[in-house]
Design a protein around this motif. Sequence first.
Motif, short mmCIF file in Angstrom:
data_model
loop_
_atom_site.label_atom_id
_atom_site.label_comp_id
_atom_site.label_asym_id
_atom_site.label_seq_id
_atom_site.Cartn_x
_atom_site.Cartn_y
_atom_site.Cartn_z
N GLN A 20 0.90 -1.20 0.11
CA GLN A 20 -0.04 -0.28 -0.21
C GLN A 20 1.17 1.13 0.03
OE1 GLN A 20 -2.81 -0.12 2.92
NE2 GLN A 20 -3.37 -2.27 3.21
N THR A 21 0.60 2.26 -1.10
CA THR A 21 1.63 3.99 -0.86
C THR A 21 0.60 4.87 -0.83
OG1 THR A 21 1.30 3.38 -3.43
CG2 THR A 21 3.67 2.31 -2.48
N GLU A 22 1.18 5.76 -0.64
CA GLU A 22 0.46 6.54 -0.12
C GLU A 22 2.00 7.79 -0.41
OE1 GLU A 22 -2.13 10.24 0.47
OE2 GLU A 22 -2.56 7.78 -0.12
N PRO A 23 1.49 8.68 -1.63
CA PRO A 23 0.33 9.53 -2.26
C PRO A 23 0.10 7.43 -3.45
CG PRO A 23 1.67 10.87 -3.11
CD PRO A 23 2.82 9.49 -2.14
N GLY A 24 -0.90 7.87 -3.85
CA GLY A 24 -1.15 6.44 -5.19
C GLY A 24 -1.07 6.73 -6.36
N ASN A 25 -0.73 5.95 -6.43
CA ASN A 25 -1.03 5.58 -8.57
C ASN A 25 0.52 7.23 -8.99
OD1 ASN A 25 -1.33 5.92 -10.89
ND2 ASN A 25 -3.21 7.52 -11.32
N ARG A 26 1.99 6.89 -8.12
CA ARG A 26 2.06 8.23 -8.62
C ARG A 26 4.22 7.30 -8.87
NH1 ARG A 26 2.25 13.09 -6.96
NH2 ARG A 26 4.58 13.44 -8.53
N GLY A 27 3.66 6.09 -9.18
CA GLY A 27 5.17 4.83 -9.05
C GLY A 27 5.86 4.49 -7.87
N ILE A 28 5.07 4.90 -6.07
CA ILE A 28 5.96 4.29 -5.67
C ILE A 28 6.21 3.06 -5.72
CG2 ILE A 28 5.96 4.07 -2.71
CD1 ILE A 28 4.89 7.73 -3.31
N GLY A 29 4.80 1.88 -5.55
CA GLY A 29 4.88 0.60 -5.74
C GLY A 29 6.05 0.29 -6.76
N ARG A 30 5.94 0.52 -7.84
CA ARG A 30 6.57 -0.33 -8.99
C ARG A 30 8.04 -0.13 -8.73
NH1 ARG A 30 5.80 0.79 -15.14
NH2 ARG A 30 8.04 -0.23 -15.56
N PHE A 31 8.89 1.23 -8.33
CA PHE A 31 10.18 1.66 -7.46
C PHE A 31 10.76 0.65 -6.20
CE2 PHE A 31 12.98 3.68 -5.26
CZ PHE A 31 13.31 4.55 -6.13
N LEU A 32 9.04 0.48 -5.31
CA LEU A 32 10.30 -0.70 -4.00
C LEU A 32 9.78 -1.98 -4.84
CD1 LEU A 32 7.97 0.87 -1.21
CD2 LEU A 32 9.91 1.40 -1.95
N LEU A 33 9.51 -2.66 -4.95
CA LEU A 33 9.71 -3.93 -5.94
C LEU A 33 10.86 -3.68 -6.90
CD1 LEU A 33 5.92 -4.43 -6.79
CD2 LEU A 33 7.16 -5.20 -4.76
N ALA A 34 11.47 -2.89 -7.55
CA ALA A 34 11.95 -2.97 -8.69
C ALA A 34 13.51 -2.89 -7.45
CB ALA A 34 12.27 -1.57 -8.97
N GLN A 35 13.89 -1.86 -6.20
CA GLN A 35 14.48 -2.02 -5.26
C GLN A 35 15.10 -3.16 -5.15
OE1 GLN A 35 16.39 1.11 -5.12
NE2 GLN A 35 15.39 0.88 -7.20
N ALA A 36 14.02 -3.84 -4.39
CA ALA A 36 13.57 -5.46 -3.96
C ALA A 36 14.40 -6.45 -4.61
CB ALA A 36 12.71 -5.51 -3.95
N ALA A 37 13.60 -5.85 -6.45
CA ALA A 37 14.90 -6.68 -7.24
C ALA A 37 16.11 -6.78 -6.89
CB ALA A 37 13.89 -7.12 -8.65
N ILE A 38 16.23 -5.68 -7.33
CA ILE A 38 17.78 -5.30 -8.07
C ILE A 38 19.08 -5.70 -6.36
CG2 ILE A 38 19.44 -3.00 -7.85
CD1 ILE A 38 17.11 -1.99 -9.50
N TRP A 39 17.90 -5.67 -5.58
CA TRP A 39 19.00 -6.25 -4.37
C TRP A 39 18.95 -7.78 -4.46
CZ3 TRP A 39 16.84 -8.51 0.25
CH2 TRP A 39 17.84 -8.64 1.21
N ALA A 40 18.25 -8.65 -4.54
CA ALA A 40 17.71 -9.76 -4.49
C ALA A 40 19.03 -10.93 -5.28
CB ALA A 40 16.19 -10.04 -4.10
#
Length: 264
Positions: A108-128
């Motif tokens: 769940q992200t706030e503010p919504g619909n600003r690309g925060i969710g995709r960015f966090l998931l991308a950071q997780a993949a880059i790390w793992a």
Amino acid sequence: MTTAPLNTAVDAKTAATVPEAPKLPWDDVRPEHFQMLRLVPLPADRNTGPRPLRFIQLGRAERHNAHYSLLRLEIELPGQRTRPEQNSLDVWVDHEKHTVHTIPEVLQTEPGNRGIGRFLLAQAAIWAQPKWSAYSIEGADLPNKEALVEGHRLRRDHVLTTHGLEISYEDAQHLKGSYKPVKVGGLLATWNPERIQPVEILDVASMLELADHNLAEKEVQLRKHEESVSQYRRDDHSLRFTIACLIAFSVFQAGLLIWMATHR
């Protein structure tokens, strides 16, 4: 009448036979490294409202031991408080089972619909991916709460598929969805740079210098405008005084002519 006790007994028996999940360490870990993110201004959205330029902070922390590895990501909004379940993502690596999972499962992200969710998931993949690309992400059912609104479901599915997850539905109404297991190496570590952009310290300094320079120029322009307005006001007062004198002289001259005409 006997349904509740029967269910209670069954639940108690099930709870006794199912082993408890192992307690994960590092509950008290807080972000230690920080980075500024720029939310690019976008047109207002019908569902989420205005989307102005904003700057937010990404905090991260890592922990490792023989059994687990943890990446903790948190988004902080200046001057705005969020609920505990918002803007946070824990990525857990289980070295015994060779699996990776996230907490919470629904981001769940706030503010919504600003690309925060995709960015966090991308950071997780880059790390793992560099160390645990052969580990697996287990498949899971998708909550049908977001599926009740078509726009929310499409946005959620778009985020998941852009990261390499394959989504399938069991019904035509797209309510019972799930994604299949995937290797960590099969994830796509991408986000939309037209929505969210990391900002380095030197970039921030350059932006502040440019803003200060523009502010100084605006102050000079404002001072010139104020001087012009003051000059116009002085000219206006002079013109008003001249006009008043001319009116007074005209009235006096007219009165004088009337007096001369009546006293001949």
